[in-house]
Design a protein around this motif. Sequence first.
Motif, PDB file in Angstrom:
ATOM      1  N   GLU A 210       0.807  -1.225   0.000  1.00  0.00           N
ATOM      2  CA  GLU A 210       0.000   0.000   0.000  1.00  0.00           C
ATOM      3  C   GLU A 210       0.839   1.273   0.000  1.00  0.00           C
ATOM      4  N   SER A 216       1.332   0.198  -6.755  1.00  0.00           N
ATOM      5  CA  SER A 216      -0.111   0.173  -6.519  1.00  0.00           C
ATOM      6  C   SER A 216      -0.893   0.688  -7.725  1.00  0.00           C
ATOM      7  N   GLU A 217      -0.442   1.780  -8.313  1.00  0.00           N
ATOM      8  CA  GLU A 217      -1.158   2.354  -9.447  1.00  0.00           C
ATOM      9  C   GLU A 217      -1.070   1.464 -10.684  1.00  0.00           C
ATOM     10  N   ASN A 220      -2.970  -1.952 -10.198  1.00  0.00           N
ATOM     11  CA  ASN A 220      -4.415  -1.744 -10.238  1.00  0.00           C
ATOM     12  C   ASN A 220      -4.904  -1.627 -11.680  1.00  0.00           C
ATOM     13  N   GLU A 252      -9.583  -6.001  -2.627  1.00  0.00           N
ATOM     14  CA  GLU A 252      -9.572  -4.576  -2.288  1.00  0.00           C
ATOM     15  C   GLU A 252      -9.266  -3.735  -3.525  1.00  0.00           C
ATOM     16  N   GLU A 253      -8.363  -4.239  -4.373  1.00  0.00           N
ATOM     17  CA  GLU A 253      -8.050  -3.520  -5.611  1.00  0.00           C
ATOM     18  C   GLU A 253      -9.275  -3.489  -6.536  1.00  0.00           C
ATOM     19  N   GLU A 255     -12.251  -3.305  -5.651  1.00  0.00           N
ATOM     20  CA  GLU A 255     -13.202  -2.352  -5.100  1.00  0.00           C
ATOM     21  C   GLU A 255     -12.761  -0.907  -5.278  1.00  0.00           C
ATOM     22  N   SER A 256     -11.502  -0.716  -5.719  1.00  0.00           N
ATOM     23  CA  SER A 256     -10.949   0.642  -5.741  1.00  0.00           C
ATOM     24  C   SER A 256     -10.206   0.938  -7.035  1.00  0.00           C
ATOM     25  N   LEU A 258      -8.515   2.991  -9.925  1.00  0.00           N
ATOM     26  CA  LEU A 258      -7.863   4.293  -9.778  1.00  0.00           C
ATOM     27  C   LEU A 258      -8.337   5.334 -10.772  1.00  0.00           C
ATOM     28  N   ASP A 260     -11.726   6.464 -13.787  1.00  0.00           N
ATOM     29  CA  ASP A 260     -13.125   6.253 -14.186  1.00  0.00           C
ATOM     30  C   ASP A 260     -13.279   5.669 -15.591  1.00  0.00           C
ATOM     31  N   ARG A 287     -18.245  -7.148  -6.210  1.00  0.00           N
ATOM     32  CA  ARG A 287     -17.358  -5.987  -6.063  1.00  0.00           C
ATOM     33  C   ARG A 287     -17.438  -5.077  -7.283  1.00  0.00           C
ATOM     34  N   LEU A 291     -19.360  -0.825  -8.136  1.00  0.00           N
ATOM     35  CA  LEU A 291     -18.675   0.297  -8.774  1.00  0.00           C
ATOM     36  C   LEU A 291     -19.587   1.044  -9.753  1.00  0.00           C
TER      37      LEU A 291
END
Length: 292
Positions: A210, A216-217, A220, A252-253, A255-256, A258, A260, A287, A291
């Motif tokens: 994290e 991370s970017e 993802n 978790e990734e 769900e998130s 980076l 749109d 999940r 979104l």
Amino acid sequence: MEADSVAIKQLPAELIEQEHEPKKKLYLNGIYEYDYPYDTKDMNENQYIAFNKKGDSVRGWYFGTSDEFDEAREGYLPGYFVSKIEDLTIKGDSIFFHIVTGYDDCYSTRFPVGYIDTTKINEAYDKWFATGNDQMIGFSAKVDGLKLYLTMYGESRTYKKTRNYFHPGIDNYDSTKCRTEPLLSIHQNLEILNEKMVLDFLSTFSMICEANVEFSEWSNELLFKILSSEPELTLEVLSKNLNKLDTASIYEELESPLHDLIPIDSITSKIEPLNIDEELKKSVLSRLENLK
């Protein structure tokens, strides 16, 4: 060995905050490491104090060696233990706590910093050779920036902060995680992916990544790309390796995202008809649906 009674709740007078002194609020989260000065090439006896903060609650664990209570080790190697920190008291820039440990709680080799479940440790590591009663050991320490100055049995040690986080249950120093080489392989071979490439990629995910913004970017972005280009292959690899992968981090990734521009509807429509593990499919789709 007889258990020593250690008074830890009675704070030394010189450490009690004076009324006129401004109160300091310590942020205890992460891992502090003591670099044992007499390590050999084949023996690492470093010790760790780990804190996990959630809301106003702080939990802690002490990863140490049998030297903490074994008074005269000669001719044999130390045992390794993890003990939950009890009665953590914060006073200004000082902390006080105790642990309960002993010979029966030690293992013959070091286990990862993060393993706190003795059932899991027992499955993979041998118990130390010695047995005996547990005892209580009291500690006091001052926290100054990225260092923790600990006192025990009149001895002082300096623990340096090496992680700004601590995740119980996983190896917080796992060097196989957060690697960019598998990401590059996915990026370069997005049109000709195979099972090994996808598994190598998914294996890099972990909660410990994290703090690595670049990883991370990029990871993802690539996770959604392979779900779009090879949804069946991706989910089959995930299904076959659920016990090996850090699925909590992967979910978790999902769900998130980076940005749109990820085609969630398109990915969902490709996954829905797949003949794969229903529970896994449901977990992934739920999940993605959130979104929309």
